[in-house]
Design a protein around this motif. Sequence first.
Motif, PDB file in Angstrom:
ATOM      1  N   UNK A  29       0.860  -1.223   0.057  1.00  0.00           N
ATOM      2  CA  UNK A  29       0.179  -0.215   0.057  1.00  0.00           C
ATOM      3  C   UNK A  29       0.747   1.038  -0.063  1.00  0.00           C
ATOM      4  N   UNK A  30       0.184   2.342  -0.006  1.00  0.00           N
ATOM      5  CA  UNK A  30       1.220   3.658  -0.140  1.00  0.00           C
ATOM      6  C   UNK A  30       2.005   3.889   1.242  1.00  0.00           C
ATOM      7  N   UNK A  31       3.355   4.280   0.658  1.00  0.00           N
ATOM      8  CA  UNK A  31       4.246   4.466   1.924  1.00  0.00           C
ATOM      9  C   UNK A  31       5.105   3.331   1.818  1.00  0.00           C
ATOM     10  N   UNK A  32       4.947   2.267   1.290  1.00  0.00           N
ATOM     11  CA  UNK A  32       5.713   1.061   1.465  1.00  0.00           C
ATOM     12  C   UNK A  32       6.873   1.516   0.639  1.00  0.00           C
ATOM     13  N   UNK A  33       8.084   1.237   0.885  1.00  0.00           N
ATOM     14  CA  UNK A  33       9.417   1.489  -0.081  1.00  0.00           C
ATOM     15  C   UNK A  33       9.947   0.192  -0.258  1.00  0.00           C
ATOM     16  N   UNK A  43      -0.212  -6.769  14.956  1.00  0.00           N
ATOM     17  CA  UNK A  43      -0.561  -5.586  14.204  1.00  0.00           C
ATOM     18  C   UNK A  43       0.155  -5.465  12.737  1.00  0.00           C
ATOM     19  N   UNK A  44      -0.583  -4.959  11.790  1.00  0.00           N
ATOM     20  CA  UNK A  44      -0.045  -4.762  10.463  1.00  0.00           C
ATOM     21  C   UNK A  44       0.386  -3.380  10.277  1.00  0.00           C
ATOM     22  N   UNK A  45       1.169  -3.190   9.058  1.00  0.00           N
ATOM     23  CA  UNK A  45       1.636  -2.020   8.753  1.00  0.00           C
ATOM     24  C   UNK A  45       0.516  -1.270   8.395  1.00  0.00           C
ATOM     25  N   UNK A  46       0.379  -0.171   8.847  1.00  0.00           N
ATOM     26  CA  UNK A  46      -0.540   0.903   8.584  1.00  0.00           C
ATOM     27  C   UNK A  46      -1.700   0.982   9.482  1.00  0.00           C
ATOM     28  N   UNK A  92      11.347  -0.685   3.354  1.00  0.00           N
ATOM     29  CA  UNK A  92      10.861   0.052   4.458  1.00  0.00           C
ATOM     30  C   UNK A  92       9.254   0.056   4.431  1.00  0.00           C
ATOM     31  N   UNK A  93       8.479  -0.650   5.308  1.00  0.00           N
ATOM     32  CA  UNK A  93       7.280  -0.737   5.546  1.00  0.00           C
ATOM     33  C   UNK A  93       6.399   0.627   5.857  1.00  0.00           C
ATOM     34  N   UNK A  94       5.143   0.767   5.672  1.00  0.00           N
ATOM     35  CA  UNK A  94       4.341   1.968   6.010  1.00  0.00           C
ATOM     36  C   UNK A  94       4.288   1.947   7.652  1.00  0.00           C
ATOM     37  N   UNK A 102       7.709   3.274  13.060  1.00  0.00           N
ATOM     38  CA  UNK A 102       8.300   2.187  11.996  1.00  0.00           C
ATOM     39  C   UNK A 102       7.613   0.779  12.505  1.00  0.00           C
ATOM     40  N   UNK A 103       7.065   0.359  11.382  1.00  0.00           N
ATOM     41  CA  UNK A 103       6.658  -1.136  11.466  1.00  0.00           C
ATOM     42  C   UNK A 103       7.554  -2.170  11.481  1.00  0.00           C
ATOM     43  N   UNK A 104       7.437  -3.367  12.150  1.00  0.00           N
ATOM     44  CA  UNK A 104       8.569  -4.444  11.966  1.00  0.00           C
ATOM     45  C   UNK A 104       7.646  -5.561  11.928  1.00  0.00           C
ATOM     46  N   UNK A 105       7.960  -6.420  11.022  1.00  0.00           N
ATOM     47  CA  UNK A 105       7.213  -7.860  10.650  1.00  0.00           C
ATOM     48  C   UNK A 105       7.276  -8.594  12.168  1.00  0.00           C
TER      49      UNK A 105
END
Length: 191
Positions: A45-49, A178-181, A114-116, A131-134
């Motif tokens: 999604x938007x913001x993921x690099x 939790x998930x990114x975003x 880099x995650x959103x 910052x999100x971390x898996x």
Amino acid sequence: MAFARTQHALTLALVSAVMALGGCTSYAPAPKGFQAAATQPYRLDAGDRLRISVFEQPGLTNSYTVDQAGYIAFPLIGQVAARGQTMPALEAAIASRLKQGYLRDPDVTIEVDRYRPVFVMGEVGRPGQYSYVPGMTAQNAIAIAGGFTSRGNQRDVDVTRKINDRVITGRTTISAPVLAGDTIYVRERLF
């Protein structure tokens, strides 16, 4: 007279408690699909690099960010839809478009560079974007945000998540993934 005053105060306290507890039910427990989203393959999604590599093509290998419209701008082929795609699906889409007159047999690999971010709000030390971390849980995100305030509810949190283009809020335990975003909201505890 004192008995009537005490009974009136007790009635007011009971009514106040019922009203306060009624306010706590404004969010339902997380729906079934809410938790299942955490076990599904990662959706971009938007913001993921992304770090996109094309084998033996250093001019195409680079980092690309998914823009607000959900696309990445890729050399030679232009805009590629990334929002909602898994990484293998996006690899296949880029390879397919590169085959159309640019490369004979492109080998495309994608990694998330880099995650959103996740957003932590409410009764935490430093509300904000992190910052999100898996593998992150709500408790990990809260710890990064400075931990609970003295008024923070440490039992469960409200998580807002986008699932299949719908924004859903559900109440989960602090140990839930939790998930990114995601947006994590720590409520004030009642007592």
